[in-house]
Design a protein around this motif. Structure first.
Motif, short mmCIF file in Angstrom:
data_model
loop_
_atom_site.label_atom_id
_atom_site.label_comp_id
_atom_site.label_asym_id
_atom_site.label_seq_id
_atom_site.Cartn_x
_atom_site.Cartn_y
_atom_site.Cartn_z
N LYS A 180 0.83 -1.20 0.00
CA LYS A 180 0.00 0.00 0.00
C LYS A 180 0.87 1.25 0.00
N ASP A 181 1.91 1.24 0.80
CA ASP A 181 2.84 2.37 0.85
C ASP A 181 3.56 2.54 -0.49
N GLN A 182 3.94 1.45 -1.11
CA GLN A 182 4.63 1.52 -2.41
C GLN A 182 3.71 2.09 -3.49
N VAL A 183 2.44 1.68 -3.48
CA VAL A 183 1.48 2.19 -4.46
C VAL A 183 1.27 3.69 -4.26
N GLU A 184 1.16 4.12 -3.03
CA GLU A 184 0.97 5.55 -2.76
C GLU A 184 2.15 6.36 -3.28
N ARG A 185 3.35 5.84 -3.11
CA ARG A 185 4.53 6.56 -3.62
C ARG A 185 4.57 6.57 -5.15
N ARG A 186 4.08 5.51 -5.77
CA ARG A 186 4.01 5.48 -7.24
C ARG A 186 2.97 6.48 -7.73
N LEU A 187 1.82 6.52 -7.09
CA LEU A 187 0.75 7.44 -7.53
C LEU A 187 1.14 8.90 -7.32
N SER A 188 1.93 9.17 -6.30
CA SER A 188 2.34 10.55 -6.01
C SER A 188 3.47 11.01 -6.93
N GLY A 189 4.07 10.06 -7.68
CA GLY A 189 5.19 10.40 -8.54
C GLY A 189 6.53 10.29 -7.86
N MET B 189 7.91 7.67 -7.01
CA MET B 189 8.55 6.48 -7.56
C MET B 189 8.18 6.35 -9.03
N SER B 190 9.16 6.07 -9.89
CA SER B 190 8.89 5.89 -11.32
C SER B 190 8.34 4.49 -11.59
N GLU B 191 7.82 4.29 -12.80
CA GLU B 191 7.31 2.97 -13.16
C GLU B 191 8.44 1.93 -13.15
N ASP B 192 9.63 2.32 -13.60
CA ASP B 192 10.76 1.39 -13.59
C ASP B 192 11.13 0.99 -12.17
N LEU C 284 1.73 -5.03 -15.75
CA LEU C 284 1.25 -3.96 -16.61
C LEU C 284 1.03 -4.56 -17.99
N GLN C 285 -0.25 -4.69 -18.38
CA GLN C 285 -0.61 -5.30 -19.65
C GLN C 285 -0.73 -4.22 -20.73
N LEU C 286 -1.32 -4.58 -21.85
CA LEU C 286 -1.43 -3.63 -22.96
C LEU C 286 -2.23 -2.39 -22.60
N HIS C 287 -3.34 -2.59 -21.89
CA HIS C 287 -4.27 -1.49 -21.68
C HIS C 287 -4.43 -1.08 -20.22
N ALA C 288 -4.00 -1.92 -19.32
CA ALA C 288 -4.23 -1.66 -17.89
C ALA C 288 -3.34 -2.57 -17.06
N TYR C 289 -3.35 -2.35 -15.76
CA TYR C 289 -2.71 -3.31 -14.86
C TYR C 289 -3.54 -4.59 -14.82
N MET C 290 -2.87 -5.70 -14.52
CA MET C 290 -3.54 -6.98 -14.32
C MET C 290 -3.05 -7.56 -13.00
N LEU C 291 -3.97 -8.02 -12.16
CA LEU C 291 -3.62 -8.62 -10.88
C LEU C 291 -3.85 -10.12 -10.95
N ARG C 292 -2.82 -10.89 -10.67
CA ARG C 292 -2.91 -12.35 -10.67
C ARG C 292 -2.95 -12.85 -9.23
N VAL C 293 -4.03 -13.50 -8.88
CA VAL C 293 -4.27 -13.95 -7.52
C VAL C 293 -3.97 -15.45 -7.42
N ALA C 294 -3.23 -15.84 -6.39
CA ALA C 294 -2.86 -17.23 -6.21
C ALA C 294 -4.04 -18.05 -5.69
N ILE C 295 -4.22 -19.23 -6.28
CA ILE C 295 -5.16 -20.22 -5.76
C ILE C 295 -4.35 -21.50 -5.57
N PRO C 296 -3.69 -21.64 -4.42
CA PRO C 296 -2.78 -22.78 -4.23
C PRO C 296 -3.46 -24.11 -4.51
N TYR C 297 -2.79 -24.91 -5.31
CA TYR C 297 -3.25 -26.23 -5.77
C TYR C 297 -4.72 -26.23 -6.22
#
Length: 556
Positions: free
Chosen positions: A20-29, A31-34, A47-60
């Motif tokens: 959450k802290d890392q995202v806030e620093r990215r949104l405020s500028g 932190m760069s995307e790199d 970061l996909q073609l058009h938007a971010y994509m979140l992959r959620v783990a479903i163990p086994y």
């Protein structure tokens, strides 16, 4: 099902706060995307073609009703109302806003879920047989051992920065439903001549630009030695795996370049040095984890056979669904239900929020509160009484979830392709949809029989095209999408990599090409009992090349 302990809860909670802290620093500028990239990948955010994509783990691949409802709620609240189930038994959300990701992770933590190690050069989500704990042909339930591997590998300090991503799969039956031979490590539970439980161990499988079938290095490893032996394998790979070229960094390349015999000797030597350490699993620890996965209390329902026969006689659609999508259970009064996420003309692996809510309700009522995700991009209800099958079918029908095509030609695996993925060269989803529509007639599918089509939109092979009976790889040539066909692949106990049979086909022509292949198979098979793969292995590529290329078959 496994329940988080205190360590799990604290671990996930602290990671969410950190991100959450890392995202806030990215949104405020700040932190760069790199700078942000390695941090977001550690939390399953791409970061996909058009938007971010979140992959959620479903163990086994195991979910509770509560967890599936949460996934539906996230799809509805933070995405565009759906999620995409993947060949890694995960779920992906394709359209989350970056500002909402910490809130999504918070909500996932409420139901004991997260997105950690769904990306990066680490040990990824451990996958398993989607019929685990229920299948009639099972030697032992693989999920307790997958859970032990999950606990061992999560943020493992030695293996957090491997040369490349690392994937482990485990199955508990001779019938390989987890594609273990195309994984970095594949494990098969078995019993020896005195009834002791152990593992056959395979290493060096994988797909991508250099597909390889894993090699067996241990016929029988006692289960108590699982962690010590896998530690030895990953330690040798971490030491020798290439870091100068990411395309040659997987363990399959190390096996190929070093040789399986020499590599096995080094692994055995490493294992001898650590096999009696505290990584050796005491039976009490195995028993404690197995307790979480004990068979639900399934009461006798012997009336189910009569009720099932009556319902099948009265409803042709239900009868077809049972014949194709219901598998034998360990308990004679129960069945294992595959819910196809491949409606005719639909997007393989997608489920909308309403469908997820419905399946969660059905699982809670009729399947001991369990759902499974298959690597074939379907969902599974593992414990359904035969007497309840008609009620389950009628409920699923309200959300168009009764396509009777499990294992048939329209049960297609496809990656997101160029519609979403920044790595893709070509679209995969529209090709899958058009093939599904072409072969949508149910009787025609039954006539064709067992035929697995798998489609990838680039050489990374997320659609598993290398191991499709018919594989389709999308490539880019001179600015146009071109589709290359492979034949004869398989991801079962007799795994094989498909053969490239000739020049590719345009997007406009690829579906006609698949139809020519199917027609050629129907012409040359011995009888209806001989499936496509058996026919191909018996005759080779020539009749299929002739069907596609005619006189130019040899030149192609």
């Amino acid at each position: 099902m496994y329940r988080y302990d205190e360590f799990d809860r604290d671990f996930v909670k602290s990671r969410v706060a950190q991100f959450k802290d890392q995202v806030e620093r990215r949104l405020s500028g700040e932190m760069s995307e790199d700078q942000f990239k390695p941090l977001r990948l550690m939390n399953g955010l791409y970061l996909q073609l058009h938007a971010y994509m979140l992959r959620v783990a479903i163990p086994y691949g195991t979910l509770s009703s509560r967890q599936l409802r949460k996934l539906g709620s996230i799809a509805r609240r933070y995405d565009r109302g759906y999620g995409h189930f993947t060949t890694r038994q995960n779920i992906q959300f394709n359209w989350p806003a970056l500002k909402d990701v910490p809130a999504i992770l918070d909500e996932l933590a409420e139901v004991e879920m997260h997105a950690i190690q769904t990306s990066g050069n680490c040990i990824r989500n451990v996958t398993a047989d989607h019929f685990a704990g229920a299948a009639a042909d099972e030697v032992a339930d693989p999920r307790p051992f997958a859970e032990i591997l999950r606990q061992w590998s999560s943020l493992h300090p030695e293996f957090s920065y491997l040369p490349r991503k690392f994937k482990i799969a485990i199955v508990g039956a001779d019938n390989d439903r987890a594609a273990i031979q195309v994984h970095d490590i594949g494990l098969q539970l078995k019993k020896n001549e005195v009834g002791a439980l152990g593992l056959s161990v395979y290493i060096g499988g994988g797909q991508g630009r250099t597909p390889m079938v894993a090699r067996k290095i241990r016929e029988f490893l006692p289960v108590e030695d699982m962690l010590t032996y896998i530690t030895a394998i990953v330690r040798v790979y971490n030491l020798h795996g290439r870091r100068d070229n990411k395309y040659k960094a997987r363990i399959k390349i190390l096996v190929h370049e070093t040789g399986i015999d020499e590599l096995a000797r080094e692994i055995e030597a490493q294992w001898e040095a650590i096999r009696h350490t505290d990584l050796k699993l005491p039976q009490s620890d195995i028993d404690a984890i197995q307790h979480y996965f004990k068979m639900p209390d399934l009461p006798e329902r012997s009336e189910g056979w009569v009720l099932l026969a009556q319902a099948q006689k009265a409803d042709e659609g239900f009868s077809a669904w049972v014949a194709q999508n219901v598998t034998r259970h360990k308990h004679p009064d129960y069945g294992v239900v595959t819910i196809s996420l491949k409606p005719i003309g639909g997007i393989p692996g997608d489920a909308n929020a309403e469908q997820m809510d419905l399946i969660a309700d059905i699982a809670q009522r009729f399947s001991s509160d369990e759902i499974r995700v298959s690597h074939e991009q379907n969902l599974v209800l593992p414990h359904v009484a035969l007497a309840d099958l008609k009620a389950v079918y009628d409920a699923l029908k309200t959300e168009q979830l009764v396509t009777a095509n499990a294992g048939l030609i329209t049960d297609i695996i496809a990656c997101p392709g160029l519609d979403y993925c920044a790595l893709a060269n070509a679209r995969a989803i529209p090709v899958a949809q058009r093939i599904s529509q072409r072969f949508g007639d149910h009787q025609r599918q039954l006539d064709i029989g067992d035929l697995k089509i798998k489609i990838s939109g680039c050489i990374n092979a997320c659609g598993h095209h290398h191991v499709g009976h018919i594989g389709i790889l999308g490539v880019e040539k001179k600015g146009e999408e071109l589709y290359q066909i492979t034949l004869g692949g398989s991801a079962d106990a007799h795994t094989s990599i498909g053969d490239i049979i000739g020049r590719g086909f345009s997007s406009e022509d690829i579906v006609d090409a698949i139809e020519k292949l199917v027609d050629a198979y129907l012409d040359v098979r011995l009888d209806r009992s001989e499936n496509f793969l058996t026919t191909y292995r018996r005759l080779g590529a020539e009749p299929f090349k002739q069907a596609l290329y005619g006189e130019r078959a040899h030149a192609a």
